[in-house]
Scaffold this motif. Structure first.
Motif, PDB file in Angstrom:
ATOM      1  N   ALA A 142      -3.769   9.624   2.060  1.00 41.22           N
ATOM      2  CA  ALA A 142      -3.806   9.298   3.489  1.00 41.22           C
ATOM      3  C   ALA A 142      -3.463   7.823   3.657  1.00 41.22           C
ATOM      4  CB  ALA A 142      -5.186   9.595   4.069  1.00 41.22           C
ATOM      5  N   ASP A 143      -2.469   7.577   4.480  1.00 44.66           N
ATOM      6  CA  ASP A 143      -1.973   6.204   4.696  1.00 44.66           C
ATOM      7  C   ASP A 143      -1.764   6.019   6.184  1.00 44.66           C
ATOM      8  OD1 ASP A 143      -0.851   3.712   4.355  1.00 44.66           O
ATOM      9  OD2 ASP A 143       1.124   4.476   3.809  1.00 44.66           O
ATOM     10  N   SER A 144      -2.528   5.272   6.873  1.00 45.81           N
ATOM     11  CA  SER A 144      -3.704   4.570   6.404  1.00 45.81           C
ATOM     12  C   SER A 144      -4.928   5.133   7.088  1.00 45.81           C
ATOM     13  CB  SER A 144      -3.519   3.085   6.717  1.00 45.81           C
ATOM     14  OG  SER A 144      -4.458   2.554   7.575  1.00 45.81           O
ATOM     15  N   ASN A 160       8.537   4.596  13.211  1.00 44.97           N
ATOM     16  CA  ASN A 160       9.608   4.528  12.210  1.00 44.97           C
ATOM     17  C   ASN A 160       9.076   4.581  10.779  1.00 44.97           C
ATOM     18  OD1 ASN A 160       8.576   2.009  12.173  1.00 44.97           O
ATOM     19  ND2 ASN A 160      10.517   0.916  12.295  1.00 44.97           N
ATOM     20  N   GLU A 161       7.822   4.150  10.594  1.00 43.51           N
ATOM     21  CA  GLU A 161       7.223   4.255   9.260  1.00 43.51           C
ATOM     22  C   GLU A 161       7.139   5.713   8.844  1.00 43.51           C
ATOM     23  OE1 GLU A 161       3.882   0.965   7.997  1.00 43.51           O
ATOM     24  OE2 GLU A 161       3.299   2.652   9.230  1.00 43.51           O
ATOM     25  N   VAL A 162       6.806   6.549   9.827  1.00 43.03           N
ATOM     26  CA  VAL A 162       6.649   7.962   9.562  1.00 43.03           C
ATOM     27  C   VAL A 162       8.023   8.621   9.401  1.00 43.03           C
ATOM     28  CG1 VAL A 162       5.786  10.094  10.557  1.00 43.03           C
ATOM     29  CG2 VAL A 162       4.385   8.042  10.632  1.00 43.03           C
ATOM     30  N   LYS A 173       0.828  -1.210   0.000  1.00 43.91           N
ATOM     31  CA  LYS A 173       0.000   0.000   0.000  1.00 43.91           C
ATOM     32  C   LYS A 173       0.860   1.257   0.000  1.00 43.91           C
ATOM     33  CE  LYS A 173      -2.033  -1.298   3.850  1.00 43.91           C
ATOM     34  NZ  LYS A 173      -1.538  -2.662   3.985  1.00 43.91           N
ATOM     35  N   THR A 174       1.829   1.253   0.904  1.00 41.87           N
ATOM     36  CA  THR A 174       2.653   2.457   1.041  1.00 41.87           C
ATOM     37  C   THR A 174       3.516   2.677  -0.198  1.00 41.87           C
ATOM     38  OG1 THR A 174       2.596   2.116   3.417  1.00 41.87           O
ATOM     39  CG2 THR A 174       4.268   3.626   2.592  1.00 41.87           C
ATOM     40  N   VAL A 175       4.099   1.596  -0.714  1.00 45.45           N
ATOM     41  CA  VAL A 175       4.938   1.725  -1.910  1.00 45.45           C
ATOM     42  C   VAL A 175       4.094   2.275  -3.071  1.00 45.45           C
ATOM     43  CG1 VAL A 175       6.241   0.436  -3.658  1.00 45.45           C
ATOM     44  CG2 VAL A 175       6.581  -0.069  -1.235  1.00 45.45           C
TER      45      VAL A 175
END
Ligand SMILES: Nc1ncnc2c1ncn2[C@@H]1O[C@H](COP(=O)(O)OP(=O)(O)OP(=O)(O)O)[C@@H](O)[C@H]1O
Ligand SMILES: [Mg+2]
Length: 585
Positions: free
Chosen positions: A331-333, A267-269, A241-243
């Motif tokens: 917007a994720d997620s 860490n994702e952010v 999704k993010t990719v």
């Protein structure tokens, strides 16, 4: 006089206050504790008892603490100087702090009052203006920004004074407006707007119809999204999704990109903060971050701040749309946002709806998606917000409330599939379940026919039919074995594999393959369809497999080459020779 309150009770971030005056739903107040002022939002008013959600940790907050109401809702402060910045859900400028997160009670100003901007007037003295009309322009990072009449101006005003071309700070007066009654308003470059209220400062919101190129073939060719359209990407954990969202934000034809990163983990952010500044903008060759704004929050931020962040991102997007710009909002997620809503509703002990989400989750989601769109502003100029949200349904269950309710409102559906992700068929968008409702709009059909050609739609439909047929045959082969079906079945199956490998699969990490301009997508579709229409001669299924693997490999090599480069034509020549070997018609 401002209304005051006294803390009566504290349950996590939910605080009850007894108040001495009028309080409005969603009004902001500050509760004082140990020298800190904690920003909070009114969730429910019951007579003199008011429930507020504190945007910060309530550690140490005791009964009896004083609170002061501000008389306004949660607002964003808008003006030049926001591009390339990272904010949190309350629009604190994250670059102005030392750590990744603010200390409690610390708020930072989102703009820069000292910086000078080159202002050029658009209106002249004597012109009539209304709310949101363009008074002048400034340029920020090569984007033409407009300085507008205050959004909340009521009725018609006359320009009494307008600043001459020159350098000004955002706090300097650039215009004075006066209405028929003689009331005057001094205007600077700053606007404020309550984030939960949709900006409707436009004349008309027609159905969107212009293709928004994303460079992702599974989207543009198969299920296109349009400028001002809405889409969502549901997918189990780790399916891409993010990719995919990052690929779209890097490549799509937008003037401004706003990303609301509602991550599970901090860490994702942090990743997005390190990744984005490095990226080059394929349209201009400059840095992508120059026209990007990131609104970040993680699950360790308080629930109300997480809930607010998507609204903050939307209000900022609406601000740029009012300038006639094309905004892409991601917007994720959105599932994290919905979880914040759920936590808040549970703490208020509201009657829970499906899966303990608030009863009105469906209208909350619909209202949010409804703020996107293609508009004609009051001056007739177009502007747009294209919105794409990801959804992470627990266990990949598409029947859960957030996915189901999003599906009702988002017009494009890009279903990421575990099985495709496991087989590394990226992007893992399921070509059969996914859809774009824009394909049913006659105005889109006309747009795409004029822009490409009148055979495009039927070619794309043929691709879809072949993919479906390929899937059926794969199931039959699975049951009956390779020898159990005629050789032509294998041929039909491998033609669908060709479509999968060459049109659908796309390497987001390869500089060339990652982004395919529409013109090139047409060439790819034409080539694949041509091969699908070719009759070949085979005696055994093994020959079919062996041959198609070679064909696929050559087409794939072409996808990796610079379009129409020497290398590209070399592979094309090789492909032609290979096709000639077994061609019968
Ligand atoms: N288009 C692609 N090309 C190549 N690899 C990809 C692609 N899409 C996804 N991947 C691979 O899949 C991994 C997981 O992708 P991603 O982080 O986007 O998943 P996600 O659905 O956002 O996960 P989460 O649910 O944890 O947020 C990536 O790190 C990458 O290795
Ligand atoms: Mg992700």
């Amino acid at each position: 006089m401002a209304t005051k309150g006294i803390v009566r009770g504290v349950i996590a971030n939910m605080v009850t206050l007894k108040v001495d005056g009028p309080v409005a739903q969603n009004e902001i107040c500050y509760i004082e504790t140990g020298g800190d002022k904690l920003m909070s939002e009114v969730i429910k008013v019951q007579g003199e008892n008011v429930f507020v959600q504190v945007f910060e940790s309530t550690r140490g907050l005791k009964v009896g603490a004083p609170a002061e109401f501000t008389g306004h809702m949660l607002e964003v402060t808008l003006g030049p100087g926001m591009l390339s910045h990272n904010f949190d859900g309350l629009q604190n400028d994250l670059d102005k702090m030392t750590g990744v997160f603010l200390k409690r009670g610390e708020y930072t100003y989102p703009l820069d009052n000292d910086r000078l901007w080159k202002f050029e007037p658009i209106v002249k003295v004597g012109d009539k203006v209304r709310a949101s009309d363009w008074l002048g322009k400034v340029e920020e990072n090569f984007q033409p920004l407009k300085i507008m009449a205050p959004f909340r101006l009521e009725g018609e005003y006359t320009v009494k004074k307008i600043a001459a071309e020159g350098e000004y700070r955002i706090i300097d007066e650039i215009a004075v407006l006066e209405n028929a009654k003689g009331d005057t308003v001094s205007v600077n470059m700053i606007q404020k707007w309550p984030v939960k209220v949709a900006m409707t400062n436009y004349r008309e919101k027609p159905r969107p119809f212009k293709l928004l190129e994303t460079g992702v073939r599974s989207i543009d060719t198969l299920n296109p999204i349009v400028e001002g359209g809405t889409g969502f990407i549901p997918g189990p954990f780790g399916t891409g999704k993010t990719v995919l969202q990052h690929a779209i934000s890097k490549q799509a034809e937008a003037d401004i990109v706003v990303i609301a990163a509602c991550g599970e983990r901090a860490n994702e952010v942090v990743e997005i903060f390190t990744e984005f500044p490095e990226l080059d903008d394929p349209h201009t060759g400059r840095k992508l971050m120059e026209r990007t704004i990131i609104i970040a929050n993680t699950s360790n931020m308080p629930v109300a701040a997480r809930e607010a962040s998507v609204y903050t991102a939307m209000a900022i997007s609406e601000y740029y749309r009012s300038m006639g710009l094309r905004v892409l909002l991601m917007a994720d997620s959105t599932s994290r946002w919905a979880q914040a809503l759920r936590e808040m509703s549970n703490r208020m002990e509201e009657l829970p709806g499906p899966d303990a989400f608030p009863m009105d989750i469906s209208s909350i989601i619909a209202n949010f998606y409804g703020r996107a769109g293609y508009v004609y502003l009051n001056n007739g100029q177009p502007g747009s917000i294209t919105f794409i949200g990801t959804v992470s349904p627990a266990g990949g269950n598409l029947k859960e409330p957030v996915t189901e309710n999003t599906k009702k409102v988002a017009r494009c559906f890009y279903a990421l599939e575990q099985e495709r992700a496991d087989r590394k068929r990226y992007p893992a968008i399921n070509p059969i379940d996914s859809y774009s409702k824009y394909l049913d709009y006659p105005e889109f059909e006309k747009y795409i026919t004029d822009r490409i050609n009148d055979q495009w739609t039927s070619k794309v439909n043929e691709l879809k039919t072949r993919l479906l047929r390929g899937k059926e045959i794969a199931e039959q082969i699975n049951i009956l074995g390779d020898d159990g079906v005629p050789v032509d079945y294998h041929v039909t199956f491998w033609k669908s594999e060709l479509i999968d490998f060459i049109v659908l699969q796309q390497d987001a990490f390869d500089e060339i393959d990652a982004v395919t301009p529409m013109e090139r997508q047409e060439t790819i579709v034409d080539r694949v369809i041509d091969i699908c229409h070719t009759e070949f001669k085979f005696d055994t299924f093994l020959e079919v497999i062996d041959y198609f693997k070679k064909v696929i490999n050559l087409c794939k090599q072409m996808n990796y080459q610079q379009f129409e480069s020497e290398k590209y034509f070399e592979y094309e020549k090789e492909l032609k020779a290979l096709l000639a070997e077994r061609k019968t018609a």
